[in-house]
Enzyme design. Structure first.
Site, PDB file in Angstrom:
ATOM      1  NE  ARG A  50      -2.904   0.436   3.347  1.00 38.71           N
ATOM      2  CZ  ARG A  50      -2.191   0.653   4.463  1.00 38.71           C
ATOM      3  NH1 ARG A  50      -1.477   1.763   4.608  1.00 38.71           N
ATOM      4  NH2 ARG A  50      -2.193  -0.220   5.445  1.00 38.71           N
ATOM      5  CE1 TYR A 102     -16.799  11.347 -15.939  1.00 37.45           C
ATOM      6  CE2 TYR A 102     -16.264  11.362 -13.605  1.00 37.45           C
ATOM      7  CZ  TYR A 102     -16.630  10.674 -14.744  1.00 37.45           C
ATOM      8  OH  TYR A 102     -16.821   9.322 -14.687  1.00 37.45           O
ATOM      9  CG  ASP A 174     -10.304  15.785 -15.044  1.00 40.04           C
ATOM     10  OD1 ASP A 174      -9.633  15.208 -15.922  1.00 40.04           O
ATOM     11  OD2 ASP A 174     -11.232  15.237 -14.428  1.00 40.04           O
ATOM     12  CE  LYS A 199     -12.945   7.595 -18.345  1.00 39.69           C
ATOM     13  NZ  LYS A 199     -13.223   8.882 -17.705  1.00 39.69           N
TER      14      LYS A 199
END
Ligand SMILES: *Cc1c(COP(=O)(O)O)cnc(C)c1O
Length: 383
Positions: A50, A102, A174, A199
């Site tokens: 982690r 978004y 973004d 994406k």
């Protein structure tokens, strides 16, 4: 990225030296949760996955280089990246969002962060006077997005950075649609670049990931701390897949942009199309700003997303269901072309918010198939 190493080269080499123990040319998938220590608290730099993992570290090193900066932090999704960024804020502070942000980002601030005492306002960020008027003493973060989804509006990042910094706030951008190959927000004054790596960065519709990049060492330290404390990390296999995707990002973005430009021009000349949204069209909103801002590759490229409108919703729905190469589906940025109806699909959650998109709108994610085949497919669907 050093001056000596260009984007295409950095994507293949930075953080990806041959494996020290085996010589493997490709960074291995270190599918391990823990690491054997030589003595108590004496280890080789990795304790628990982690906190850090060699495959993820290679990815983060490469992502930072592609952004032309020092620090990148990877997450299990774009939303995990944005949520972790939001956790750098304190109760009582506020965020300014574009009025067509978004949908997932809107939901995060409207339905999650609000309950934690972090407020938000939305504003049309193409209108800089409106942005200035929306500044308050509590403003801590301006979160911009350009080009926007699904109307491909272009925002002026240098102007937004000036307003944000004048108000003592940070600017985060973004940059999912443009990618660092076309546009590097940090070079236009932004403090943080945000990605849904799901994406274009991944590019093959086979992973869900996110990342943040920044040149601010203090902020990077806090983000690394939160990455470990909150734990919204990507696994080693997804990190490896994303590294693989990054190697072809430059040539994919060239192909997406060339194909989308052809499709946009063809749509603009089609008799049943009433409006086309593509920042590369000379009469598009923000075309001049995009030409200056989306030129990180050396020449302006406007990306692979194109939206357009037809006369009626009925015609729009029919067209979405008639393409064969353009798959009907959500998401974007993969090598295969996608078509969708934002009002009923990706943006359905905006119903009743006052931020609805036209029901005559179609959004395309133009893949890297041959543009002539894509145009023939659309021609059939619109006939
Ligand atoms: C998809 C997307 C996100 C969210 O990313 P996930 O990887 O789906 O969590 C954020 N911003 C933009 C612009 C997106 O397209």
């Amino acid at each position: 990225m050093t001056d000596a190493m260009r984007f295409e080269t950095a994507a293949i080499h930075v953080g990806q030296e041959p494996d020290a123990s085996t010589g493997a040319a490709v960074v291995p998938i270190y599918q391990t949760s823990t690491y054997v220590q030589q003595a108590v608290a004496k280890h080789k730099g990795f304790e628990y996955s982690r906190t850090d993992n060699p495959t993820r570290r290679a990815l983060e090193t490469c992502l930072a280089a592609l952004e032309g900066t020092e620090h990148a932090v990877a997450f299990g999704s774009g939303m995990a990246a944005i949520a972790t960024l939001a956790m750098t804020l304190n109760s009582g502070q506020t965020v300014l969002l574009p009025d067509d942000v978004y949908g997932g980002t809107y939901r995060l601030f409207a339905k999650v962060m609000g309950d934690l005492g972090i407020g938000f306002t939305t504003v049309d960020m193409t209108n800089l006077d409106a942005v200035r008027a929306a500044v308050t003493d509590e403003l801590a973060l301006v979160l911009a997005e350009t080009p926007t989804n699904p109307l491909l509006k272009v925002l002026d990042l240098s102007a937004l950075a000036e307003i944000a910094h004048g108000a003592g706030a940070l600017l985060a951008v973004d940059n999912t649609f443009a990618t660092p190959y076309l546009q590097r927000p940090l070079g236009h004054g932004a403090d943080v670049s945000i990605y849904s790596a799901t994406k274009y960065l991944g590019g093959h519709s086979d992973l869900v990931m996110g990342s943040l990049a920044t040149g601010d060492a203090q902020l990077a330290k806090r983000l690394k701390f939160l990455q470990n404390s909150v734990g919204a990390i990507p696994g080693p296999f997804d990190s490896w897949l994303l590294l693989r995707g990054l190697k072809t990002l430059a040539i994919r973005m060239q192909a997406h942009s060339a194909g989308a430009a052809r499709v946009a021009e063809w749509l603009a000349a089609h008799p049943v199309v009433t409006k086309v949204y593509y920042p590369g069209l000379s009469d598009a909103q923000g075309h001049e700003v995009a030409t200056r801002q989306m030129a990180a590759s050396g020449a302006a490229l406007y990306g692979g997303m194109v939206s357009f409108e037809l006369e009626s919703e009925e015609a729009t729905l029919a067209a979405c269901e008639r393409t064969k190469l353009f798959f009907l589906g959500e998401s974007l940025g993969g090598v295969e072309s996608l078509i969708e109806h934002p009002a009923r699909m990706t943006h359905a959650s905006l119903a009743g918010s006052g931020m609805e998109v036209p029901d005559t709108l179609i959004r395309l994610s133009v893949g890297i198939e041959h543009p002539d085949d894509l145009i023939a497919d659309l021609g059939h669907a619109l006939s």
